[in-house]
Design an enzyme around this catalytic site. Sequence first.
Site: not given
Lengths: 431, 431
Positions: B14, B78, B170
């Site tokens: 994103g 952060v 997976e």
Amino acid sequence: MTKPQIVIIGAGFGGLACAKALGNSDIGVTVVDRRNHNLFQPLLYQVATAALSPADVSEPIRRTLARYGNIRVLMGEVNGIDSEGREILLSDGARLPYDSLIIATGSEYNYFGHDEWHHHAPGLKSVHEARQIRHRLLLAFEQAERSTDDAEKRRLLTSVIVGGGPTGVEMAGAISELGSFMIAKDFDSLSRDQFRVLLVEAGPRILATFPQDLSDYAANYLTRIGVEIHLNTAVQDIEPDRIRMAGEWLPAGCIVWGAGVKASPAARWLGVEPGPAGRLPVDPRLAVIGRPNIYALGDTALALDADGKPLPALAQVAKQQGLYLGNALKAELLTGAKSPPFVFQNRGNTAVIGRNAAVFDFGRWHLKGRLAWFLWAIVHVWLLVNFEKRLLVSIQWLWRYATRQRGARLIDEDAVGHIMPPPAADPQRPH
Amino acid sequence: MTKPQIVIIGAGFGGLACAKALGNSDIGVTVVDRRNHNLFQPLLYQVATAALSPADVSEPIRRTLARYGNIRVLMGEVNGIDSEGREILLSDGARLPYDSLIIATGSEYNYFGHDEWHHHAPGLKSVHEARQIRHRLLLAFEQAERSTDDAEKRRLLTSVIVGGGPTGVEMAGAISELGSFMIAKDFDSLSRDQFRVLLVEAGPRILATFPQDLSDYAANYLTRIGVEIHLNTAVQDIEPDRIRMAGEWLPAGCIVWGAGVKASPAARWLGVEPGPAGRLPVDPRLAVIGRPNIYALGDTALALDADGKPLPALAQVAKQQGLYLGNALKAELLTGAKSPPFVFQNRGNTAVIGRNAAVFDFGRWHLKGRLAWFLWAIVHVWLLVNFEKRLLVSIQWLWRYATRQRGARLIDEDAVGHIMPPPAADPQRPH
């Protein structure tokens, strides 16, 4: 009659060559190594400088030896040899019996009595160390990008390589190229003149085992790409963020050690008085003197050539000795035949200096420059362990050659915690 | 007038899509990430199972964004946001001002209140964790080869994967294939019937977000290659060498966590009441409700579709939201135009199960088997970040497909010390 049992400690160039020579014979062979993989050490500097991934230069030992039904591979750490009882002792208390024992444990970096320097200045003997160096280098650049203090920026962008042998020369060239590229392309707040690479050598010239003209060529090339060469300069002290040479402390972001090796502790295991650099004295058939049925080869062994000079600690020596010893033991154990002594065939010595620059010493003739570099690349791809790695490394090299990009500029998250942060400035600290 | 400044926290799917949409515009953009690299998470399970190297699935963020002159990249952690003062706070005390802030910090594994399990059962969110899983798996096999105790051999060869979502499926398929191959080819003293792979799911079926027929196909395939699927089974406790389910302790050599995620701590930074799984409630334009000039996307954001249902935590959602938000902010900041709300376009959902087996859910039609697997491989190579990685991954996949070999079966030396040795049997310990 049960099969004779040979144990080989160490799966480097020598140990593997020896195991392969004994492969699919009527002798039981056990290879013990503390790692699960063998390592193509000549290209490890490319892992340290983010050009290749660790898996490109290493392969599981059991995969390399899978085709030999008589060879068993064990991952384990040896910490002693009972030469009376003919057993090796593993660190978890297990014991492994042998009829003949081959010690091929290689060498480790020699910090000349300052083992505490190892943490601040890793060498290039293992994947772990190569990854550490890569993390330090890349992290120093990231920290420099964020720093607003000019002196701190300069410190972080200073790399010092200790030792002007082939490893030191390769590292200096590669770090210089990587740093210049990253500053030009990827970092907004860094400039080329804040970036320094120092190559520090205690002796009077770099590549001291090469002929003078090749040393000179390497020194000129490195100087041209911005490496500062300091000759006749011994390192006096190393701390996490600085190094002391010629009485002066130099703040540094990354320090790499490549200043001489010593043999692994095999002499101690055997209670034998070691030769120079801790090497085990062996006879012309590579048998350890005074320890029947025990052999040593490669960096571990102090073998002499026809002139009585010690053979150098080179991959090609170890490989030839491994092949010789495997064949000699096979002949002796299976037919009783005694082989002639080992004779080293010098195939030429090489070091790579940078993009389009390498040197080859073939004794009678010397090669340097772009052709030497091309030959170096061909030879090293060829020496890789299997076709897949040859293909992958070739493609990555072609890609890097065309783009100057590095593929593996990766800082592992856990590295950030492991690598010590630069200590706050401390006016109390002696300078 | 000075340029507006946008800060993007997080360079996952994103954050990167958003940064690229803002690239080379008249807006100042700073991307902050605690890693130096972005990660192609869909292939991370192949790093954990020794098929690919970390560098094959990651790239330095500053290299990805190097072509955009208006984007600055900072590596930093952060740990707070001052939404009044419009600054983000970094862990080293630095503050970074913004005009608009985009939070794209993704998610982390949810251990449902048992964070201590993390050390014994790593998830698959970072290169470091993938490497840890690889080391544990390979080391367990090496230890099993040396063990003379049958129960211990069985423990070491037992892998448990917690969570039957795409990651769990997976991993179960890949571990089963890797283990079977290694036992058949490389380990002399291990046999297939000592090797167990368990896939444990708390709900009534695996791949619960997929249609029933694809779940059934995956379950059948996994069962056929030897994976034991345990449905409706919750994990009660995890220790270094064992896991408790349905009241029973099962000794295990490798435990992998893939059982649900929670958003990163962004809600805490903002002092906002988080939605389910810690996600930040956002309006239809991805603005965080009640915090002007702050936006969130991807796994961090609780965005609703037209029916009022939360959008799933998928890479394609994050990517589309990033692109949308970058373009929307560019329009708003440069021309004052307000964009229409975000609408998610479902491109189909996929999971790979094993060699020649994958599932695709395109809503109206479903695809499974060899064709789905082939499509999966094409799509994932295509989605890789640049041509070099596409080439390298393709070659490695072709090689593995032909030989079933794995290229990266590497145990880093430092891992051996880091991974806890199995504790000695303790009769006092409750069973």
